[in-house]
Design a protein around this motif. Structure first.
Motif, mmCIF file in Angstrom:
data_model
loop_
_atom_site.group_PDB
_atom_site.id
_atom_site.type_symbol
_atom_site.label_atom_id
_atom_site.label_comp_id
_atom_site.label_asym_id
_atom_site.label_seq_id
_atom_site.Cartn_x
_atom_site.Cartn_y
_atom_site.Cartn_z
ATOM 1 N N PRO A 102 2.501 -3.571 -10.679
ATOM 2 C CA PRO A 102 2.763 -4.915 -10.146
ATOM 3 C C PRO A 102 1.520 -5.662 -9.683
ATOM 4 O O PRO A 102 1.627 -6.725 -9.098
ATOM 5 N N GLY A 103 0.327 -5.134 -9.925
ATOM 6 C CA GLY A 103 -0.897 -5.840 -9.556
ATOM 7 C C GLY A 103 -1.217 -5.760 -8.077
ATOM 8 O O GLY A 103 -1.473 -6.780 -7.424
ATOM 9 N N VAL A 104 -1.236 -4.564 -7.512
ATOM 10 C CA VAL A 104 -1.530 -4.381 -6.090
ATOM 11 C C VAL A 104 -2.990 -4.734 -5.816
ATOM 12 O O VAL A 104 -3.892 -4.316 -6.548
ATOM 13 N N ARG A 105 -3.216 -5.498 -4.755
ATOM 14 C CA ARG A 105 -4.595 -5.866 -4.394
ATOM 15 C C ARG A 105 -4.959 -5.377 -2.997
ATOM 16 O O ARG A 105 -6.147 -5.128 -2.722
ATOM 17 N N PHE A 106 -3.982 -5.257 -2.110
ATOM 18 C CA PHE A 106 -4.260 -4.809 -0.728
ATOM 19 C C PHE A 106 -3.379 -3.614 -0.406
ATOM 20 O O PHE A 106 -2.194 -3.567 -0.772
ATOM 21 N N TYR A 107 -3.967 -2.645 0.309
ATOM 22 C CA TYR A 107 -3.216 -1.466 0.730
ATOM 23 C C TYR A 107 -3.693 -1.018 2.104
ATOM 24 O O TYR A 107 -4.900 -0.968 2.384
ATOM 25 N N ALA A 108 -2.734 -0.699 2.971
ATOM 26 C CA ALA A 108 -3.043 -0.069 4.254
ATOM 27 C C ALA A 108 -2.025 1.036 4.469
ATOM 28 O O ALA A 108 -0.813 0.772 4.468
ATOM 29 N N GLY A 109 -2.505 2.263 4.641
ATOM 30 C CA GLY A 109 -1.603 3.397 4.793
ATOM 31 C C GLY A 109 -1.944 4.247 5.999
ATOM 32 O O GLY A 109 -3.115 4.571 6.238
ATOM 33 N N PHE A 110 -0.914 4.584 6.768
ATOM 34 C CA PHE A 110 -1.077 5.455 7.934
ATOM 35 C C PHE A 110 -0.584 6.843 7.559
ATOM 36 O O PHE A 110 0.579 7.001 7.162
ATOM 37 N N PRO A 111 -1.404 7.902 7.667
ATOM 38 C CA PRO A 111 -0.949 9.251 7.297
ATOM 39 C C PRO A 111 0.059 9.779 8.312
ATOM 40 O O PRO A 111 -0.202 9.795 9.524
ATOM 41 N N LEU A 112 1.215 10.190 7.818
ATOM 42 C CA LEU A 112 2.297 10.668 8.683
ATOM 43 C C LEU A 112 2.308 12.187 8.705
ATOM 44 O O LEU A 112 2.351 12.837 7.655
ATOM 45 N N ARG A 113 2.316 12.746 9.906
ATOM 46 C CA ARG A 113 2.226 14.192 10.075
ATOM 47 C C ARG A 113 3.456 14.745 10.786
ATOM 48 O O ARG A 113 4.110 14.043 11.563
ATOM 49 N N LEU A 114 3.733 15.997 10.503
ATOM 50 C CA LEU A 114 4.759 16.724 11.233
ATOM 51 C C LEU A 114 4.166 17.258 12.530
ATOM 52 O O LEU A 114 2.959 17.174 12.764
ATOM 53 N N ARG A 115 5.004 17.835 13.373
ATOM 54 C CA ARG A 115 4.534 18.352 14.652
ATOM 55 C C ARG A 115 3.472 19.428 14.486
ATOM 56 O O ARG A 115 2.601 19.599 15.347
ATOM 57 N N ASP A 116 3.539 20.190 13.380
ATOM 58 C CA ASP A 116 2.552 21.251 13.173
ATOM 59 C C ASP A 116 1.256 20.732 12.567
ATOM 60 O O ASP A 116 0.342 21.505 12.277
ATOM 61 N N GLY A 117 1.158 19.423 12.358
ATOM 62 C CA GLY A 117 -0.061 18.822 11.843
ATOM 63 C C GLY A 117 -0.084 18.613 10.345
ATOM 64 O O GLY A 117 -1.020 17.988 9.833
ATOM 65 N N ALA A 118 0.919 19.115 9.631
ATOM 66 C CA ALA A 118 0.954 18.946 8.178
ATOM 67 C C ALA A 118 1.138 17.479 7.823
ATOM 68 O O ALA A 118 2.063 16.821 8.312
ATOM 69 N N SER A 119 0.258 16.958 6.973
ATOM 70 C CA SER A 119 0.329 15.560 6.535
ATOM 71 C C SER A 119 1.234 15.484 5.308
ATOM 72 O O SER A 119 0.887 15.994 4.243
ATOM 73 N N VAL A 120 2.401 14.854 5.466
ATOM 74 C CA VAL A 120 3.423 14.907 4.416
ATOM 75 C C VAL A 120 3.751 13.554 3.799
ATOM 76 O O VAL A 120 4.516 13.484 2.840
ATOM 77 N N GLY A 121 3.199 12.481 4.331
ATOM 78 C CA GLY A 121 3.547 11.178 3.775
ATOM 79 C C GLY A 121 2.764 10.053 4.423
ATOM 80 O O GLY A 121 1.702 10.277 5.018
ATOM 81 N N SER A 122 3.295 8.849 4.314
ATOM 82 C CA SER A 122 2.569 7.689 4.820
ATOM 83 C C SER A 122 3.520 6.552 5.150
ATOM 84 O O SER A 122 4.605 6.433 4.576
ATOM 85 N N LEU A 123 3.092 5.720 6.077
ATOM 86 C CA LEU A 123 3.669 4.392 6.295
ATOM 87 C C LEU A 123 2.649 3.428 5.724
ATOM 88 O O LEU A 123 1.484 3.408 6.156
ATOM 89 N N CYS A 124 3.042 2.637 4.734
ATOM 90 C CA CYS A 124 2.032 1.805 4.078
ATOM 91 C C CYS A 124 2.500 0.371 3.883
ATOM 92 O O CYS A 124 3.701 0.071 3.849
ATOM 93 N N LEU A 125 1.502 -0.495 3.771
ATOM 94 C CA LEU A 125 1.696 -1.922 3.535
ATOM 95 C C LEU A 125 1.058 -2.269 2.196
ATOM 96 O O LEU A 125 -0.035 -1.801 1.877
ATOM 97 N N ILE A 126 1.751 -3.109 1.417
ATOM 98 C CA ILE A 126 1.272 -3.523 0.100
ATOM 99 C C ILE A 126 1.269 -5.047 0.022
ATOM 100 O O ILE A 126 2.225 -5.697 0.449
ATOM 101 N N ASP A 127 0.196 -5.599 -0.532
ATOM 102 C CA ASP A 127 0.172 -7.027 -0.831
ATOM 103 C C ASP A 127 -0.422 -7.204 -2.230
ATOM 104 O O ASP A 127 -1.135 -6.332 -2.731
#
Length: 321
Positions: free
Chosen positions: A108-133
């Motif tokens: 879709p022609g992404v030009r801007f991205y901001a992503g926050f790494p989402l972790r579980l309580r044990d510290g494992a990074s399993v996903g993200s909250l992200c913004l797309i423009d």
């Protein structure tokens, strides 16, 4: 394009993700509220909460137009989970990691991205909250603080889902509940030299119930199935909704022959319920059983064997319907 690297703790990360219950299908109102809020606050066309499985990015929630999945090797969030801090790319075309990514260079022609790494309580990074423009934009320190606050809320929701051991709809144990109890059950059965058998069942033509009569009737069918399972099996048996229309029964002190007899009884109870004609739909299911081999300790292979036995019945009856 630079594909995201695989984390050094990938095996442990995937195990932690799979045990949370976050990958189970279904509506996610709490996550949907967060993506709606993120899209409105930042005035972007798309906000998402994503999970990174072995080969796939899975969109857990999205406000805006988004696919359900994206190949991990072209995902932006595959890079985000490698970061300690949020990943912000104000213009994807000016970043060598992403300039020729098909999601940037093509649709879709992404030009801007901001992503926050989402972790579980044990510290494992399993996903993200992200913004797309779809246009370049700046991202200030205040913006970063707000994104981090929303990310913390998402992580709190991850923790709440991970802590739950019961399925909200049916009241049966969920996948996490099964994972927590199965090792204890296996250890107990070994000490007592008792057999332990897993029953696995999958509703037949469940999608047609949702399609013809709506998801409310689909939910009702799942709750009826759970109720019939409770009435058919012993209190000592562990009843599980694994997600979707898949269920499992852990038969304590029961060999495969005994589990087969118990499943036949459930078949009779379902047929008796259908004869009452209380709904526009009828329940039907395919099933399989598998006795645990105490000489080994591979729970995943045990699950796979029961699932394969169920699938063989489904193919024989319905052509894998």
């Amino acid at each position: 394009m630079r594909s995201p690297e695989i984390p050094a703790n990938e095996k442990e990360r995937l195990e932690a993700l799979h045990q949370t219950g976050l990958l189970e299908p279904g509506a996610s109102p709490a996550f949907d509220r967060l993506t709606r809020l993120a899209r409105r606050v930042f005035q972007v066309p798309l906000a998402m909460i994503n999970l990174l499985d072995e080969h796939t990015l899975i969109v857990k929630s999205a406000d805006g137009s988004a696919p359900e999945t994206v190949p991990r090797n072209i995902s932006f969030c595959g890079h985000t989970i490698l970061c300690e801090a949020p990943l912000v790319v104000e213009d994807m075309l000016r970043d060598d990691r992403f300039a020729d990514n098909p999601l940037v260079a093509g649709e879709p022609g992404v030009r801007f991205y901001a992503g926050f790494p989402l972790r579980l309580r044990d510290g494992a990074s399993v996903g993200s909250l992200c913004l797309i423009d779809f246009r370049p934009r700046t991202f200030s320190a205040d913006d970063l603080a707000v994104l981090s606050d929303l990310g913390a809320l998402a992580e709190n929701e991850f923790a709440a889902v991970s802590a739950a051991t019961t399925d909200d709809l049916t009241g049966l144990f969920n996948r996490r509940g099964f994972n927590l109890f199965v090792q204890f059950t296996l250890s107990s059965a070994r000490r007592r030299a008792e057999p332990l058998t897993l029953g696995w069942l999958d509703l037949d033509h469940f999608k047609s119930i949702n399609d013809l009569y709506g998801h409310e009737e689909g939910d009702r069918a799942l709750k009826v199935m759970a109720s019939l399972m409770r009435a058919s099996f012993r209190e000592a048996d562990l009843l599980v909704r694994f997600g979707g229309d898949a269920f499992a029964i852990l038969f304590a002190d029961t060999d495969e022959k005994g589990a087969w007899i118990a499943m036949q009884y459930l078949v009779e109870q379902v047929e008796a319920y259908n004869a009452r004609r209380l709904h526009p739909w009828t329940l039907a299911f395919s099933w399989g059983v598998s006795e645990f081999d105490h000489q080994g300790d591979d729970v995943q292979q045990w699950l796979k064997c029961a699932d394969e036995n169920m699938y063989a019945m489904k193919q024989q009856r319905h052509g894998a319907a």
